[in-house]
Motif scaffolding. Sequence first.
Motif, PDB file in Angstrom:
ATOM      1  N   GLN A   1       0.816  -1.209   0.000  1.00 52.64           N
ATOM      2  CA  GLN A   1       0.000   0.000   0.000  1.00 52.64           C
ATOM      3  C   GLN A   1       0.853   1.264   0.000  1.00 52.64           C
ATOM      4  O   GLN A   1       0.536   2.246  -0.680  1.00 52.64           O
TER       5      GLN A   1
ATOM      6  N   MET B   1       0.967   3.966  -3.258  1.00 52.54           N
ATOM      7  CA  MET B   1       0.775   5.408  -3.179  1.00 52.54           C
ATOM      8  C   MET B   1       1.934   6.150  -3.832  1.00 52.54           C
ATOM      9  O   MET B   1       1.731   7.084  -4.623  1.00 52.54           O
TER      10      MET B   1
ATOM     11  N   SER C   1       1.802   5.826  -7.647  1.00 50.13           N
ATOM     12  CA  SER C   1       0.798   6.666  -8.315  1.00 50.13           C
ATOM     13  C   SER C   1       1.302   8.083  -8.480  1.00 50.13           C
ATOM     14  O   SER C   1       1.010   8.748  -9.479  1.00 50.13           O
TER      15      SER C   1
ATOM     16  N   GLY D   1       0.819   1.450  -8.970  1.00 50.83           N
ATOM     17  CA  GLY D   1       0.551   2.879  -8.901  1.00 50.83           C
ATOM     18  C   GLY D   1       0.841   3.592 -10.211  1.00 50.83           C
ATOM     19  O   GLY D   1       0.087   4.470 -10.635  1.00 50.83           O
TER      20      GLY D   1
ATOM     21  N   GLN E   1      -3.943  10.889  -8.596  1.00 50.89           N
ATOM     22  CA  GLN E   1      -2.943  10.642  -7.569  1.00 50.89           C
ATOM     23  C   GLN E   1      -3.547  10.745  -6.173  1.00 50.89           C
ATOM     24  O   GLN E   1      -3.077  10.089  -5.240  1.00 50.89           O
TER      25      GLN E   1
ATOM     26  N   TRP F   1      -4.962   7.143  -4.572  1.00 51.40           N
ATOM     27  CA  TRP F   1      -4.188   6.160  -3.834  1.00 51.40           C
ATOM     28  C   TRP F   1      -3.621   6.706  -2.544  1.00 51.40           C
ATOM     29  O   TRP F   1      -3.286   5.965  -1.641  1.00 51.40           O
ATOM     30  N   CYS F   2      -3.551   8.040  -2.445  1.00 48.20           N
ATOM     31  CA  CYS F   2      -3.266   8.615  -1.140  1.00 48.20           C
ATOM     32  C   CYS F   2      -4.403   8.266  -0.171  1.00 48.20           C
ATOM     33  O   CYS F   2      -4.176   7.901   0.976  1.00 48.20           O
TER      34      CYS F   2
ATOM     35  N   SER G   1      -6.466   5.718  -0.576  1.00 41.88           N
ATOM     36  CA  SER G   1      -6.449   4.275  -0.403  1.00 41.88           C
ATOM     37  C   SER G   1      -5.426   3.853   0.627  1.00 41.88           C
ATOM     38  O   SER G   1      -5.653   2.982   1.455  1.00 41.88           O
ATOM     39  N   PHE G   2      -4.254   4.510   0.608  1.00 41.09           N
ATOM     40  CA  PHE G   2      -3.220   4.175   1.569  1.00 41.09           C
ATOM     41  C   PHE G   2      -3.645   4.524   2.991  1.00 41.09           C
ATOM     42  O   PHE G   2      -3.443   3.760   3.923  1.00 41.09           O
ATOM     43  N   SER G   3      -4.266   5.704   3.151  1.00 38.07           N
ATOM     44  CA  SER G   3      -4.721   6.109   4.486  1.00 38.07           C
ATOM     45  C   SER G   3      -5.793   5.160   4.998  1.00 38.07           C
ATOM     46  O   SER G   3      -5.871   4.874   6.186  1.00 38.07           O
TER      47      SER G   3
END
Length: 433
Positions: free
Chosen positions: A62, A66, A69, A121, A422, A425-426, A428-430
């Motif tokens: 993950q 990020m 991406s 990404g 972009q 995925w920020c 998604s990561f959080s």
Amino acid sequence: MMFVDDRVWALFKRNWQHTLTYWSVFFSFGLCIAFLGPTILDLRCQTQSTLQEITWVFFAQQLFLMLGSALGGLFKKTLRCSLSALFVSSLVISMVFAIIPLCHHVLMLAVAMAISGTAMGVIDTIANLQLVTLYQKDSAVFLQVLHFFIGLGALVSPLVADPFLSEGSCVLGGNMTANFSTDLHHLRSSLAGKGPTTLHNVSEHYHLRTEGIITTNVSYAFWIMALINLPVPVAVYVLMYRERLFPCSNHSPRLLDKEKNSQKNQQDHNIQGHGGLFGCCNYGDVKDRPASYFLLYILGGAVLFITDGIIGSYTGFVYTYAVSPPLSLPHKMAGCLTSVFWASVTAGRLASIYLSYRYTQQRLISVSLVGVIVVQCLLLILYSSRVFLFMGTCVLGLFISSVFPCMVALTEDMVNYKVLVQERWCCSFSRDS
């Protein structure tokens, strides 16, 4: 064509090879994003690690997804850079599938997942950007197909892995309880669609061996997935050859000769004042922008934060909820909820291909968000109904499936598109962290 007008069909025929290539790389994306959950217990056995240690595999994928991406934006300037990045990324995914069975330490596996996350990404950013560049105001239909291929890959990956998953303990040694196979099936289902937090929680209730004879056959699943994915980098390579991006392919006709002059002018415009590592960031674009310009980005990011978070976490949550009171569903029946949700997401994205052509993006987003809110409220009200849990899961997947591609198409219509992909995925990561 029955439901596509002549103009859109003509655009597709002119760019069909580019379009099919971008769709295929998103199949790689879906294939790679869905395999880790079903196979995590067998990978734990392969690396002889604990559940707490295998947590780093999720985190690595993950985190670098990020970063990948964001990195993908650096390759957008020219077609050569974009296709080269897609070729390398799709080839890397096949290579990672092939080498995962050789990773006998959790650190090696985490590095492999970090590499695959970076490739995913890059694919996510470039494929979205290139499709919007090709079709611009008509990109909504093609973006819906693009995201349908994520669901298709996410469905194929668990199906390939399932025959090779261990039924009982994949690390033999000592006395095993009679109910261990059932417990392992329960644990495997509870891990589906979840991230590091879930692994930490369930590890407190299950004590799995880390030393003994490894009996897992999951290696065959990864090698099969590597072969399934191999035609994707081949397709990108063929497209690069057709576009005369190699010295040896100068005799081949370009697919986009008619647009060469306009592309050159656009590239010259992009390159001017965009040098260095952060050349993809054009700060001049945000000067003298109205407040609504920034408000749209904030609202778009908030919508993606919520909807992508639901897509990523719902399948794991709903299983845990279903096997607990007051529902107390059998484990196998509760495990079907994950398949119901992903099948409805895939079906919803398929239906959205037609709907995005017939209706405006504003209407589709409005209906989808209202549907998501209503279904979530009904799930809270009818929390003790087994039937509605299945119905609500199906309807939720249908409504939420098209939010991201519709939001991307709407944003492209209204403002500069490049930042929103972009942001996804920020978010998604959080969510997974």
